[in-house]
Design a protein around this motif. Structure first.
Motif, PDB file in Angstrom:
ATOM      1  N   SER A 206      13.839  34.883  -6.442  1.00 13.07           N
ATOM      2  CA  SER A 206      12.375  35.787  -7.914  1.00 13.07           C
ATOM      3  C   SER A 206      10.824  35.580  -7.038  1.00 13.07           C
ATOM      4  O   SER A 206      10.380  36.474  -7.365  1.00 13.07           O
ATOM      5  N   MET A 207      10.738  34.817  -6.362  1.00  9.44           N
ATOM      6  CA  MET A 207       9.824  34.032  -5.966  1.00  9.44           C
ATOM      7  C   MET A 207       8.691  33.956  -5.171  1.00  9.44           C
ATOM      8  O   MET A 207       9.539  33.269  -4.290  1.00  9.44           O
ATOM      9  N   SER A 208       7.720  34.302  -4.172  1.00 11.95           N
ATOM     10  CA  SER A 208       7.187  34.078  -3.405  1.00 11.95           C
ATOM     11  C   SER A 208       7.261  32.867  -2.457  1.00 11.95           C
ATOM     12  O   SER A 208       6.993  31.948  -3.566  1.00 11.95           O
ATOM     13  N   ARG A 209       8.010  32.636  -1.476  1.00 10.37           N
ATOM     14  CA  ARG A 209       7.528  31.340  -0.359  1.00 10.37           C
ATOM     15  C   ARG A 209       6.617  30.362  -0.328  1.00 10.37           C
ATOM     16  O   ARG A 209       6.542  29.134  -0.796  1.00 10.37           O
ATOM     17  N   TYR A 210       5.103  30.965  -0.265  1.00 10.13           N
ATOM     18  CA  TYR A 210       4.411  30.573  -0.790  1.00 10.13           C
ATOM     19  C   TYR A 210       3.900  29.263  -2.085  1.00 10.13           C
ATOM     20  O   TYR A 210       2.674  28.808  -1.969  1.00 10.13           O
ATOM     21  N   LEU A 211       3.922  30.197  -3.269  1.00  8.93           N
ATOM     22  CA  LEU A 211       3.947  29.948  -4.020  1.00  8.93           C
ATOM     23  C   LEU A 211       4.905  28.964  -4.789  1.00  8.93           C
ATOM     24  O   LEU A 211       4.948  27.341  -5.189  1.00  8.93           O
ATOM     25  N   ILE A 212       6.125  28.639  -4.266  1.00  2.38           N
ATOM     26  CA  ILE A 212       6.952  27.837  -4.246  1.00  2.38           C
ATOM     27  C   ILE A 212       6.975  26.887  -3.730  1.00  2.38           C
ATOM     28  O   ILE A 212       5.985  25.356  -3.777  1.00  2.38           O
ATOM     29  N   ASP A 213       5.819  26.548  -2.584  1.00  4.44           N
ATOM     30  CA  ASP A 213       5.674  25.251  -1.385  1.00  4.44           C
ATOM     31  C   ASP A 213       4.216  24.709  -2.513  1.00  4.44           C
ATOM     32  O   ASP A 213       4.105  23.681  -2.859  1.00  4.44           O
ATOM     33  N   GLN A 214       3.449  25.317  -3.288  1.00  5.32           N
ATOM     34  CA  GLN A 214       1.946  25.081  -3.854  1.00  5.32           C
ATOM     35  C   GLN A 214       3.173  24.265  -5.255  1.00  5.32           C
ATOM     36  O   GLN A 214       2.131  23.121  -5.627  1.00  5.32           O
ATOM     37  N   ILE A 215       3.787  24.649  -5.723  1.00  4.21           N
ATOM     38  CA  ILE A 215       4.261  24.192  -6.624  1.00  4.21           C
ATOM     39  C   ILE A 215       5.108  22.711  -7.012  1.00  4.21           C
ATOM     40  O   ILE A 215       4.555  22.352  -7.381  1.00  4.21           O
ATOM     41  N   ALA A 216       5.401  22.709  -4.992  1.00  4.91           N
ATOM     42  CA  ALA A 216       6.183  21.696  -4.725  1.00  4.91           C
ATOM     43  C   ALA A 216       5.065  20.225  -4.478  1.00  4.91           C
ATOM     44  O   ALA A 216       5.705  19.532  -4.889  1.00  4.91           O
ATOM     45  N   THR A 217       4.055  20.803  -4.449  1.00  6.68           N
ATOM     46  CA  THR A 217       2.954  19.573  -4.574  1.00  6.68           C
ATOM     47  C   THR A 217       1.935  18.964  -5.647  1.00  6.68           C
ATOM     48  O   THR A 217       1.438  18.182  -5.566  1.00  6.68           O
ATOM     49  N   ARG A 218       1.980  19.886  -6.990  1.00  5.25           N
ATOM     50  CA  ARG A 218       2.064  20.164  -7.484  1.00  5.25           C
ATOM     51  C   ARG A 218       2.203  18.494  -8.919  1.00  5.25           C
ATOM     52  O   ARG A 218       3.667  19.092  -9.281  1.00  5.25           O
ATOM     53  N   PRO A 219       2.173  17.448  -9.068  1.00  2.00           N
ATOM     54  CA  PRO A 219       3.271  16.298  -9.879  1.00  2.00           C
ATOM     55  C   PRO A 219       2.658  16.862 -10.681  1.00  2.00           C
ATOM     56  O   PRO A 219       4.272  16.515 -11.737  1.00  2.00           O
ATOM     57  N   ASN A 220       2.025  17.994 -12.130  1.00  2.00           N
ATOM     58  CA  ASN A 220       2.360  17.916 -13.589  1.00  2.00           C
ATOM     59  C   ASN A 220       3.024  19.141 -13.160  1.00  2.00           C
ATOM     60  O   ASN A 220       2.834  20.018 -14.476  1.00  2.00           O
ATOM     61  N   ILE A 221       3.693  19.891 -12.400  1.00  2.00           N
ATOM     62  CA  ILE A 221       4.424  21.059 -12.828  1.00  2.00           C
ATOM     63  C   ILE A 221       5.934  20.632 -12.667  1.00  2.00           C
ATOM     64  O   ILE A 221       6.296  20.298 -11.767  1.00  2.00           O
ATOM     65  N   SER A 222       6.757  21.378 -13.277  1.00  2.00           N
ATOM     66  CA  SER A 222       8.263  20.588 -13.302  1.00  2.00           C
ATOM     67  C   SER A 222       9.545  22.280 -13.742  1.00  2.00           C
ATOM     68  O   SER A 222       8.315  23.409 -14.429  1.00  2.00           O
ATOM     69  N   LEU A 223      10.164  22.314 -13.289  1.00  2.00           N
ATOM     70  CA  LEU A 223      10.890  23.625 -13.571  1.00  2.00           C
ATOM     71  C   LEU A 223      12.231  22.925 -14.641  1.00  2.00           C
ATOM     72  O   LEU A 223      13.004  21.707 -14.513  1.00  2.00           O
ATOM     73  N   ILE A 224      12.996  23.673 -14.730  1.00  2.00           N
ATOM     74  CA  ILE A 224      14.184  23.770 -15.994  1.00  2.00           C
ATOM     75  C   ILE A 224      14.788  24.926 -15.713  1.00  2.00           C
ATOM     76  O   ILE A 224      14.240  25.811 -16.667  1.00  2.00           O
ATOM     77  N   PRO A 225      15.763  24.735 -14.641  1.00  2.00           N
ATOM     78  CA  PRO A 225      16.532  25.716 -14.617  1.00  2.00           C
ATOM     79  C   PRO A 225      17.868  26.142 -15.778  1.00  2.00           C
ATOM     80  O   PRO A 225      18.094  25.109 -16.466  1.00  2.00           O
ATOM     81  N   ARG A 226      18.517  27.400 -15.809  1.00  2.00           N
ATOM     82  CA  ARG A 226      19.821  27.648 -16.209  1.00  2.00           C
ATOM     83  C   ARG A 226      19.257  27.383 -17.737  1.00  2.00           C
ATOM     84  O   ARG A 226      20.126  26.626 -18.099  1.00  2.00           O
TER      85      ARG A 226
END
Length: 557
Positions: free
Chosen positions: A410-430
């Motif tokens: 659901s999210m554009s690749r360029y945003l996913i790549d940028q999120i991966a470089t930010r140590p204070n952003i995390s994801l909780i799936p499901r």
């Protein structure tokens, strides 16, 4: 047509020989300007101009107000700063009286400078002079402009946040004071208002108003709230990207155009913290920045923009548009660009905490309020990704909560790549939000896996919800066909319903009522891209022209 004699009367070209003056005259554009007409707007591409007749004013937009910061007389040049530095125009230049100027393109200027080095030297000297000193660009940049308003309000109060967003998206500078700021009373110049009176706005050199309605704020600050005429060629409903595009193209093509916006310009796109895939903005642009540019452009071209006004009824037979307060506009055509609204999260505690730590949408201006806080975002689309990146520059931590297995679908690749470089952003799936908790403000989010009864609590200082959007088109007359979700049918989708009564086919963006068009997210089958909305807004004006020509032909027959 510019002559060699015209060129020789310009001070910096006076040393050129006759042949060089003739060569420059052949490539220079000869531009006649009426009073208040611009030779170059602030932000325009570089070029060099010379005044041949009349007088030109240098104008800078300060706090939404055009301010004269200099003059050019006959024989003077302007554009020396952008032509020297390779930048856009830092100020605009308009005629103070009937004037005539010559425009020299960069390549032609450099050709002249190659044979006349003294020209380049003088242009460089003038550019340095224009930039330095208290009256130069450096002085303008360092000069502080007083805010138009001072506001006391809490970041955890919905009315205060709505007021802040309203002021920012209408390009009104203000000083924002939190009640617990150490120097708040000093900056307010007196005892702070009691908590029950917040928010409070004080207009500079004007009134102080407690718990103001946005309509009242608009009136105090001189924003448009009353129509200037009774009849318009095009009445545009909504000031999102599609509506503002329709306003720009309608006004620029000579149509008397008015936009009616019930809240603030920008629409849903105005709450996007950063749009990085919009053509021409290679470094990205925030939704409110884009809306601000479009708003200035529409106003400059002559479109009327009404804010805090709501359309309560449209008469499809007469195309009369009824506004709240009793005003009635007669419209030759109507363009529906009213967009969609953020979908609400229906969980326990959600309604009571809305505006008290729970927010819908995420604008660029919301980021400073997240400083040092623990922030959560519900959603897995581009808006959620943009918000996470924006907030990560201020917040202690940003956590994205999504129902799916991840962001890839659901999210554009360029945003996913940028999120991966930010140590204070995390994801909780499901995971999904099942309840919100807090005494007066959000304190915790209760989450659980879909299909299970087990839950967990997450401490949170702020929750931003970006889970899609829904239409609000119940107010439209029944004659305008919609699908089961409220999206307005246009073009071939109208024809398929059997509700089209004219012999010709409906135009691509035309609704089931001839002369009423729809564009942007409110239209059935939207692309849901800002670029698509802007394109449809401009297309709607093209169809308005076709409709009006058809109507005039029918009258003549």
């Amino acid at each position: 047509m510019v002559t060699a004699e015209d060129v020789s009367r310009v001070a910096i070209f006076a040393g050129l020989d006759v042949a060089d003056c003739e060569r420059l005259a052949r490539v220079a554009a000869d531009i006649a300007l009426r009073p208040d007409e611009y030779a170059a707007h602030e932000g325009a591409d570089r070029a060099l101009f010379a005044v041949l007749e009349g007088k030109i004013e240098a104008v800078k937009l300060v706090d939404g107000i055009e301010r004269v910061v200099g003059e050019r007389e006959v024989g003077d040049i302007f554009g020396e700063v952008p032509i020297t530095l390779g930048t856009v125009f830092p100020v605009g230049f308009r005629a103070a009286e009937p004037s005539r100027v010559m425009r020299v393109e960069p390549r032609d200027y450099h050709a002249v400078a190659a044979v006349g080095p003294e020209v380049a030297k003088e242009v460089g000297r003038l550019a340095a002079h224009r930039m330095s000193g208290t009256r130069g660009l450096q002085g303008l940049a360092s000069e502080s402009s007083p805010p138009r308003a001072i506001v006391v309000g809490s970041s955890q109060d919905a009315a205060s946040t709505d007021l802040r967003r309203f002021l920012e998206r209408n390009q009104i500078s203000c000083t924002w004071l939190q009640p617990d700021d150490a120097d708040a009373a000093e900056r307010w110049s007196g005892p702070l208002p009691p908590a029950e009176d917040l928010p409070v706005i004080r207009v500079i050199d004007g009134k102080t108003v407690v718990r103001p309605q946005l309509r009242r704020v608009a009136e105090l600050l001189g924003l448009g709230t009353e129509p200037q005429a009774a009849e318009y060629d095009a009445v545009v409903v909504g000031a999102g990207p599609a509506g503002l595009a329709a306003a720009v193209y309608g006004a620029s093509e000579g149509l008397r155009t008015i936009v009616v916006e019930r809240e603030v310009p920008g629409g849903q796109a105005g709450t996007s913290s950063r749009i990085e895939n919009y053509l021409g903005f290679h470094e990205g642009v925030s939704g409110d920045d884009l809306a601000s540019r479009a708003l200035r452009q529409a106003r400059r071209l002559g479109a009327e923009i009404l804010v805090t006004r709501e359309i309560v009824r449209i008469d499809p037979a007469t195309r009369q548009v009824h506004l709240d307060g009793g005003d009635v506009l007669r419209a030759r055509t109507i363009i529906l660009a009213c967009g969609v609204v953020w979908r609400r999260l229906a969980v326990d505690g959600g309604a009571g905490l809305a505006g008290k730590g729970v927010w819908y949408g995420a604008a660029k201006s919301d980021a400073p309020a997240t400083h040092g806080r623990v922030i959560h975002i519900v959603g897995a689309g581009n808006s959620a990704g943009q918000a996470a990146i924006n907030f990560s520059t201020h917040a202690r931590s940003v956590t994205i909560l999504c129902r799916g297995d991840g962001l890839e679908k659901s999210m554009s690749r360029y945003l996913i790549d940028q999120i991966a470089t930010r140590p204070n952003i995390s994801l909780i799936p499901r995971v999904q939000v099942v309840a919100l908790h807090g005494d007066g403000a959000l304190e915790a989010i209760e989450v659980g896996a879909p299909g299970t009864s087990e839950t967990a609590w997450l401490r949170s200082d702020g929750l931003f919800i970006l889970i899609g959007a829904d239409t609000e088109t119940e107010w439209l007359p029944s004659e305008i066909a919609r699908d089961e979700n409220g999206y307005v049918l246009t073009g071939s989708d109208v024809a398929a319903t059997g509700r089209w009564e004219l012999e010709r086919d409906p135009y691509l963006l035309e609704t089931s009522v001839p002369g009423i068009f729809a564009c942007g997210d409110v239209r059935f089958g939207p692309v849901k891209r800002v670029a698509a909305a802007v394109g449809e807004g401009s297309m709607a004006i093209a169809f308005v022209h076709q409709y009006l020509r058809e109507a005039e032909t029918a009258v003549e027959a």
